[in-house]
Design an enzyme around this catalytic site. Structure first.
Site: not given
Ligand code: NAP
Length: 343
Positions: A153, A156-157
């Protein structure tokens, strides 16, 4: 950019917990673009849908950055923003939401049974829109270092890789999109693909190729992920020459496709060899599954198009198919009772 945009949540703290004793017209499982579109349509048709959206509502678009090809947003829209809009629209027309995961289903009878832990919810029809989840390479060290440099992701990261060198695995649109997005943070992004040709659309390949921070490594597979407590590199093998090299990177992002979320329905619905739910070829009932009263839409039944807009379109079709199914059921009951009265 705000990636933390929260979805309106229901679940435990919802003031009006859905009533488990009621037999509903329709339960929708899964709240991506397909499920939310089905919710908007069935709610507007006064079918009072219960949407069991899971703990992580919104589907894959919650992990997506800018969506540039969803009609109506000429300047693009962030994936989470688009989902928040759809959620609010479904809520506006009276969709009831439950932000928990379905734990078991029994789709066999005329009344379909859906459990959320110990609560049983029942309905005449079910729409399945559980989508698909990211694939991993299946390497032991990939699993061990998940969350410590390995991720599927980018949204997200990505933030954790400021000024770091990282790699993205895959050759599809997701790989191009993620590699391009990650250049906002990383100093260098290697895009590693197992073939000499990309599956991704030309426009997305061009965007990545034109980005000076992205370097393509073709005909190459990842044999191992290196590092003790965090990723320090990847071991690569050129599939044409057999040459093995270690590439020092601090992050590895997977973009190698998805697996449909159909575990709950194994043995109850017909599925294809990839595990996607098989839907009808009848163009007037295209979202019907192998079980009457059960419909499927979005990525859970689409192993080909997999676009937000096609998912939304099939959510609309599922809602219309449900409406038609319920009408024909009601007509059958009417006919049976008038025949019984005449006899
Ligand atoms: P995809 O198109 O299935 O591509 C997956 C890629 O991963 C392929 O290049 C594949 O290689 C590679 N791959 C698969 N398994 C692998 C393995 N074990 N090891 C190494 N490489 C592996 O998946 P996607 O990119 O997630 O896209 C899915 C759908 O969503 C597509 O229809 C795409 O157009 C759409 N999408 C659209 C957008 C957009 O328009 N904004 C963005 C993202 C996704 P091979 O090519 O060799 O098979």
């Amino acid at each position: 950019m705000d990636f933390q945009l929260s979805m309106p949540k229901s679940g435990d703290d919802h003031e009006n917990k859905p009533n488990p004793d009621e037999i509903r017209e329709v339960i929708i499982i899964g709240a991506g673009p397909a499920g939310l579109t089905a919710a908007i349509y069935t709610a507007r048709a006064h079918l009072n849908p219960l949407m069991i959206e899971g703990y992580f509502s919104g589907g894959q678009l919650m992990d997506t950055t800018e969506v540039e090809n969803y009609p109506g947003f000429r300047n693009g829209i962030m994936g989470p923003d688009l989902m928040a809009e759809m959620h609010a629209q479904a809520e506006r027309f009276g969709t009831e939401f439950l932000a928990k995961d379905v734990t078991k289903v029994d789709l066999s009878g005329d009344i379909k049974k859906v459990w959320v832990e110990d609560d049983l919810f029942q309905a005449k029809t079910v729409i399945i829109s559980t989508g698909a989840t990211a694939n991993y390479l299946g390497l032991e060290n990939e699993k061990r270092l998940l969350g410590r440099g390995v991720s599927a992701c980018a949204t997200c990261d990505g933030f954790f890789f400021q000024d770091k060198e990282i790699c993205v695995i895959g050759g599809g649109d997701s790989a191009m999109e993620e590699a391009t997005f990650l250049t906002k943070f990383a100093s260098k992004v290697y895009l590693i693909h197992r073939r000499d040709q990309f599956r991704a659309s030309k426009i997305m390949v061009k965007k990545a190729a034109d980005n000076p921070k992205i370097e393509f490594i073709m005909d190459t597979v990842v044999e191992d992920v290196l590092g003790e407590d965090a990723v320090t590199g990847v071991r690569l093998k050129n599939v044409k020459t057999g040459e093995v090299t270690d590439l020092p990177v601090e992050g590895m992002f997977l973009a190698i496709g998805h697996t449909p979320a159909t575990k709950l329905f194994v043995g109850q619905l017909e599925m294809n060899d990839k595990g996607y739910i098989v839907t009808s070829t009848d163009k007037h009932n295209i979202t019907a599954t192998s079980v009457p009263g059960v419909f499927a839409c979005g990525d859970v039944q689409d192993d080909h198009y997999q676009q937000a807009i096609t998912a939304a379109g099939s959510g609309c079709q599922a809602a219309l198919d449900v409406e038609h199914f319920l009408e024909s059921q009601a007509m059958d009951v009417e006919t049976e009772s008038s025949m019984a009265a005449a006899a």
